[in-house]
Enzyme design. Sequence first.
Site, PDB file in Angstrom:
ATOM      1  N   SER A   1      37.438  46.491  45.356  1.00  0.00           N
ATOM      2  CA  SER A   1      36.922  45.440  44.490  1.00  0.00           C
ATOM      3  C   SER A   1      37.769  45.324  43.232  1.00  0.00           C
ATOM      4  O   SER A   1      38.328  46.320  42.749  1.00  0.00           O
ATOM      5  CB  SER A   1      35.470  45.749  44.104  1.00  0.00           C
ATOM      6  OG  SER A   1      35.012  44.899  43.077  1.00  0.00           O
TER       7      SER A   1
ATOM      8  N   TYR B   1      29.018  51.031  40.800  1.00  0.00           N
ATOM      9  CA  TYR B   1      29.614  50.294  41.914  1.00  0.00           C
ATOM     10  C   TYR B   1      31.141  50.369  41.842  1.00  0.00           C
ATOM     11  O   TYR B   1      31.804  50.710  42.828  1.00  0.00           O
ATOM     12  CB  TYR B   1      29.158  48.834  41.880  1.00  0.00           C
ATOM     13  CG  TYR B   1      29.932  47.944  42.830  1.00  0.00           C
ATOM     14  CD1 TYR B   1      29.800  48.081  44.201  1.00  0.00           C
ATOM     15  CD2 TYR B   1      30.812  46.973  42.340  1.00  0.00           C
ATOM     16  CE1 TYR B   1      30.522  47.275  45.073  1.00  0.00           C
ATOM     17  CE2 TYR B   1      31.526  46.163  43.201  1.00  0.00           C
ATOM     18  CZ  TYR B   1      31.383  46.326  44.571  1.00  0.00           C
ATOM     19  OH  TYR B   1      32.103  45.544  45.426  1.00  0.00           O
TER      20      TYR B   1
END
Length: 360
Positions: free
Chosen positions: A128, A153
Amino acid sequence: MRILVTGAAGFVGAHCTLRLLRDGHQVVGLDNFNDYYDPALKQDRVRWVQAQAGDFDLRRLDLADGPGIEALFAEVAPEVVIHLAAQAGVRYSLDNPRAYVDSNLVGFLNMLEACRRHPVQHLLYASSSSVYGSNQRTPYAVQDAVDHPLSLYAASKKANELMAHSYSHLFGIPTTGLRFFTVYGPWGRPDMSPIQFAQAISQGHPLKLFNYGQHQRDFTYIDDIVESLVRLIPLAPVSDPAWDRLASDPASSHAPWRIYNIGGQRPVALTDYVALLEKHLQRTAQVELLPLQPGDVLDTCADASALAQATGFTPCISLDEGLRRFVAWFVDYYAHTPDDAVRSIGQTPVAAPEHQRRVV
């Protein structure tokens, strides 16, 4: 090729599965159909893929089920693994951290162990743009350090890159990490801004813009994500003979391991993004400006030169065209859902009656 796609009922996973089936590959999909958001959307994605490309082998299995993952690899013997399943979301990680440990850490370890015991030609996995964290220099380059994540995350995604490197080094598994930049398009997740914003604009509800709308995001249309991924499948990394231990490149290695940014290299202010949604929805937004949310990255912009050099491709679909396609799907898919069909994370969206949903 025999390709295992994890998260096959997810946003990127469904589009990827469709493309691979159309290209003639034998695809086995894996998904646990959890309730992070309405599982009915995941089921509808699967039906959409089946309508376009026919039935495919789809297994309901959780990444944290180590014996189940082991048995699946022993049975299927995939040549390539595209690992897209993960617990997603930055804000959700603030209140539900253990979900990220179970899925993104334990689950990823299970995938690496399975690839170790049942060697594959290439493991590609979703990272990501969130890994860039506090990095203020844009565009983000794969050579930049990613040592200051702003959410669990993001930390879990950086951990995936490090775990993959150790297995590439120790066991020779060719691994490629894909740092996706703000993916959007038809069949997107309801916790992401396109659906949340489109829902608010369509229903005349306040549209919340955090950081007072001053964020910039490098929006990347789903077809560009899939095209990039498919082009990387045959490019299994090998040891970089030019890698220098004393002046190391963070995106390369002596191991068969690589990292790529997949983004459009065209950051857009959120206010301009909202204006395009207003244009295609033919509605005016009621904007509510709010402070910066914990865990949010200020701005994102991809340096995708490494991707272009490797594949000859750079994401190219404009935000205007991408949102036009997204809105056409959104209006059709949610035409019959109740006003509260898309809610904030932590609540279950209300699904339309089965007979009212259509494959598009």
